[in-house]
Each structure stands twice: as C-alpha cells, then as structure tokens.
Design a protein around this motif. Sequence first.
Motif, short mmCIF file in Angstrom:
data_model
loop_
_atom_site.label_atom_id
_atom_site.label_comp_id
_atom_site.label_asym_id
_atom_site.label_seq_id
_atom_site.Cartn_x
_atom_site.Cartn_y
_atom_site.Cartn_z
N VAL A 66 0.84 -1.20 0.00
CA VAL A 66 0.00 0.00 0.00
C VAL A 66 0.87 1.25 0.00
CG1 VAL A 66 -1.63 1.34 1.37
CG2 VAL A 66 -1.97 -1.12 1.08
N MET A 67 1.94 1.22 0.80
CA MET A 67 2.82 2.38 0.86
C MET A 67 3.49 2.65 -0.49
SD MET A 67 2.68 3.99 3.56
CE MET A 67 1.44 3.68 4.82
N ARG A 68 3.85 1.60 -1.19
CA ARG A 68 4.47 1.78 -2.51
C ARG A 68 3.48 2.43 -3.48
NH1 ARG A 68 9.35 -0.09 -3.00
NH2 ARG A 68 10.11 -1.69 -1.56
N GLN A 69 2.22 2.01 -3.40
CA GLN A 69 1.21 2.63 -4.26
C GLN A 69 1.04 4.11 -3.93
OE1 GLN A 69 -2.48 0.37 -4.72
NE2 GLN A 69 -1.43 -1.45 -4.03
N ARG A 70 1.06 4.42 -2.64
CA ARG A 70 0.89 5.82 -2.24
C ARG A 70 2.09 6.66 -2.66
NH1 ARG A 70 -1.87 5.51 3.77
NH2 ARG A 70 -3.74 4.40 3.10
N VAL A 71 3.28 6.09 -2.54
CA VAL A 71 4.47 6.82 -2.95
C VAL A 71 4.46 7.06 -4.46
CG1 VAL A 71 6.97 6.63 -3.19
CG2 VAL A 71 5.88 6.07 -1.02
N VAL A 91 10.21 4.65 5.36
CA VAL A 91 9.95 5.23 4.04
C VAL A 91 10.85 6.46 3.88
CG1 VAL A 91 8.25 6.22 2.47
CG2 VAL A 91 7.56 4.45 4.10
N GLU A 92 11.66 6.48 2.83
CA GLU A 92 12.52 7.64 2.54
C GLU A 92 12.19 8.16 1.16
OE1 GLU A 92 16.63 6.94 3.13
OE2 GLU A 92 16.45 6.77 5.32
N LEU A 93 11.84 9.43 1.10
CA LEU A 93 11.47 10.05 -0.17
C LEU A 93 12.41 11.23 -0.40
CD1 LEU A 93 7.62 10.11 0.47
CD2 LEU A 93 8.95 8.32 -0.64
N ALA A 94 13.27 11.10 -1.39
CA ALA A 94 14.25 12.16 -1.67
C ALA A 94 13.74 13.09 -2.76
CB ALA A 94 15.57 11.54 -2.10
N GLY A 95 14.02 14.38 -2.58
CA GLY A 95 13.74 15.34 -3.63
C GLY A 95 12.31 15.82 -3.72
N GLU A 100 5.57 17.97 3.97
CA GLU A 100 4.41 17.83 4.86
C GLU A 100 3.27 17.10 4.16
OE1 GLU A 100 4.39 18.41 7.99
OE2 GLU A 100 6.46 19.11 7.89
N GLU A 101 3.04 17.41 2.89
CA GLU A 101 1.99 16.74 2.14
C GLU A 101 2.31 15.25 1.97
OE1 GLU A 101 1.26 18.36 -1.69
OE2 GLU A 101 -0.05 16.73 -2.31
N ALA A 102 3.61 14.97 1.72
CA ALA A 102 4.02 13.57 1.55
C ALA A 102 3.80 12.79 2.84
CB ALA A 102 5.48 13.51 1.14
N VAL A 103 4.18 13.40 3.96
CA VAL A 103 4.00 12.73 5.25
C VAL A 103 2.53 12.48 5.52
CG1 VAL A 103 4.25 13.02 7.74
CG2 VAL A 103 6.12 13.63 6.23
N GLU A 104 1.70 13.46 5.15
CA GLU A 104 0.27 13.31 5.39
C GLU A 104 -0.30 12.15 4.59
OE1 GLU A 104 -3.89 15.86 5.01
OE2 GLU A 104 -1.97 16.77 4.50
N ILE A 105 0.14 12.03 3.33
CA ILE A 105 -0.41 10.98 2.46
C ILE A 105 0.08 9.60 2.88
CG2 ILE A 105 -0.35 10.05 0.12
CD1 ILE A 105 -0.58 12.86 -0.92
N ILE A 106 1.39 9.46 3.12
CA ILE A 106 1.90 8.12 3.43
C ILE A 106 1.59 7.71 4.86
CG2 ILE A 106 3.75 8.27 1.76
CD1 ILE A 106 5.67 8.81 4.02
N GLY A 107 1.34 8.70 5.73
CA GLY A 107 1.12 8.36 7.12
C GLY A 107 -0.33 8.23 7.51
N THR A 226 -1.58 2.33 11.77
CA THR A 226 -0.15 2.60 11.94
C THR A 226 0.05 3.86 12.75
OG1 THR A 226 -0.04 3.88 9.89
CG2 THR A 226 0.43 1.52 9.74
N LYS A 227 1.25 3.99 13.30
CA LYS A 227 1.61 5.18 14.06
C LYS A 227 3.00 5.63 13.63
CE LYS A 227 2.47 6.77 18.79
NZ LYS A 227 2.54 6.35 20.21
N ILE A 228 3.12 6.91 13.30
CA ILE A 228 4.43 7.44 12.93
C ILE A 228 5.24 7.68 14.19
CG2 ILE A 228 5.64 9.39 11.90
CD1 ILE A 228 3.42 9.66 9.90
N ILE A 229 6.36 6.98 14.32
CA ILE A 229 7.18 7.12 15.53
C ILE A 229 8.42 7.97 15.28
CG2 ILE A 229 6.37 4.95 16.50
CD1 ILE A 229 8.89 3.64 15.54
N GLU A 230 8.71 8.26 14.01
CA GLU A 230 9.84 9.14 13.70
C GLU A 230 9.59 9.82 12.37
OE1 GLU A 230 13.63 7.25 13.51
OE2 GLU A 230 14.64 9.00 12.69
#
Length: 415
Positions: A66-71, A91-95, A100-107, A226-230
């Motif tokens: 699911v995370m790959r689809q969202r990314v 999950v590491e997204l470079a560039g 903030e939008e990316a964190v909102e969508i994947i998290g 899920t819970k974002i811990i970092e």
Amino acid sequence: MRWGNIFKLLLVLVIIIAGSILAFNPLLKKIDLGLDLQGGVHVLMEAQETAAHKVTDDDMKQLESVMRQRVDELGVSEPIIQRIGGKRLAVELAGIKNPEEAVEIIGKTALLEFKTADGKTVLTGKDLKDAKATMDNTSGEPEIGLQFNDAGAKTFANITGQLASFPQGDPQRRIAIYLDNELLTAPEVSGPIPNGQARITGGFKSYDDAANTAALLRGGSLPVSTKIIEKRTVGPTLGLDSLEKSKQAVIIGLLAVAIFMLVVYRLPGIIADISLLVFIILILCGLISVKAVLTLPGIAALLLTVGMAADANIIIYERIKDELRNGKTTRAAVEAGFKRAFGTIFDSNLTTIITAVVLFYLGIGSVRGFALNLIIGILLNMFTALTLTRFLLRLFIKIPGLNNKKLYGVRGGAK
C-alpha cells in the motif's frame, strides 16, 4: 617497450579520461542523490496491534504494498521503502517539494468503510478498484467517484438491493461511508446498484482535498492501523550544502592520496595514480550502471575505497622493495612482489566484502548505500591494483632507465 608505445598508452588513457568526463558531465544528473544530499523526508511507522488482532507477516507485506502505491502517487523516483523488524516500516522520499503533504499521504490510515444503519461494515477499501475526484455538475461541490472490484461490486449490489427494500425515508435505507472512522456521508439508497459504482459527496473542503483523499483510497486501505514514531525532514538547502562539502572532501582526499603515492613511491606512485584515476572512472560507471543512490555515507564509502585502493598498491610496492633489497632484478622483484601481496590483499578485501554484504541485507537507507558503494569499490580496487597496476609496471620496467632501483625507493643501481 619503446617510448613511442608509452606515449600511445598515455594518449589512450587521456582519451578515456576525457571521454569519461564528457560522458559523466553533469555527473549529478547521472547519479541519483539520496535524501541527505537533495533533501526530502524520512518516516518510520509502526503497525499497531490490538488484543483482537496481532500484526502478521502478511499484514506487513500488504502495508508495504500500500505504501508503494501511495508513494507512486507522489511521483517520487527511487523511493526507499523497507521493513524493519516485525512491525516497522521505513519510508525515505528524496527530492520531494512538499514534505508535509508527503508525510500526510503516506502516514494517513485511510480506512474506508461502508456501514449499514446497524453499524455492520459491509465493504472496505479492499473491495475498491478505483477512486477519482470530480466536481458535481449540479451542486458544484467536489466529490469522489468509486468503482468497486468484481467481488465488491457483487456485495454492493446485494447490500443496496436489501436496503432498497426499506421504505423511503427509513434510516435503515441509508448506507454510511466512513473514512478513518469519520463519517463522510450517509446517503439513502435509491435502489439496487448493480454496476459497482458509488459516489462520496460532502465533507471535502476543496477539489484538492477530494483529490488527496482519492489518492489515499486508490492506495488501498491499510490492513492495520499505523503510528508514525519518527519523522525527519532534510531541507534542499542543507542537502546542497552537504553535497558541496562532500565534493570538496572527495577532491581533497583524492589529491592527498595521489600526492602521497607520488612522493613516497616515485615511479610506482605515478602508476598508482594512473590506476587511481581509472578506478574512479570505473566506480562511477559502476554506480550509474546499478542505479545506486548516492548518500553522504555512500561518499564516505567511496573515500574509504580510495584509501583502500592506495593501501593495496602500498602493500604491493613494499613487497617489491623487499625483493629489490634482497638483490633481485626489477622485473623479478615486480613478479615476486605481486605474488606475495596477492594473498594479503585478497584476504583483507574478502573479509570487508563479507561485512558489507551483511550490512546491505540487514541495513536500511543510507546504510545500504554505504554497503553497496563499499562492495563496488572493493571489487574495482582489487581489479585495478592486481591487474592494471601490474600491467603498467611490466610495461614501464621494459623502458631503459626506468628499471633503476632508485625509482622504486631503493638505493642501489639498476639490475
């Protein structure tokens, strides 16, 4: 070997180096940069267990999918998504331009549920095939059009058929749509819907809000919460600053090693510097060919392999000097030196490769980049030290005057 042949050999090397510079320029567009060099976001999330449901391996596989689809929805190239232990996902997204939008969508959990009036969940995001944001032609409000998969369409048809049997205006005739346990809308079913299509209306602040929600729904609902811990973001400015300092470190490191070899080992030092240049060209080709992501630890690995490349040559040259001191001719000393040094170089590099392989398979993100660069560097280091350096030494000692022991750092005349 005549000087003319040496000149031709050097000319070939110059052509190779010049061609490589043209081919690699601009280098930074040929190699993907990691999170720490171009900015981006790092998120570490953990699947949450409940008393009724323990996190399983299948749950984590589905979560990763699911995370790959969202990314993919974010359009990020070369994302790093990796499981850590039994319940965590990095999950590491470079560039990316909007961390903030990316964190909102994947998290975001994005748990889609269709519930009847008695609270029974009849459909979830797993039954969804597609979701698209549109604007309602009548109300002008943003909405999301849903298309269920075959199984979901069949269930939806049965449910809407059952609900349509209640009188109009009866609360039992409504089907509620929840997203992350928040009620989006609870429309009354007008009749059986056999084509597996539905709409989510209301609850959206804007078209972009609806489009982001549709992206989450297309990514599927998560098997577990899920819970974002970092969460760590690296700004593009900080990344560019790190990149500039890394370039300076690489250039200074290369020059220092080249000067050291030249001063201490003289003629063999020149050959070592030529091998070092070829080594750098080969390692850049290797990084580009395997589409490696260059990170700060990766650059550190490159510098480390440069030092190891020089170290291999030092081992060889010291063996050659020992043989020369024992009275052997230059040619015999070169052959014996390589033979004696081979075992030491091979064993030391093999143990480092084993360590790097373990790091690559167990590490994540920049640790894997460090390990991969180290492996590539060591393999190319052994190639250049044991083959190219040997080939060049054999050529040079055939030239009259270049087999003098003084040129190899040993006092005494030529033999």
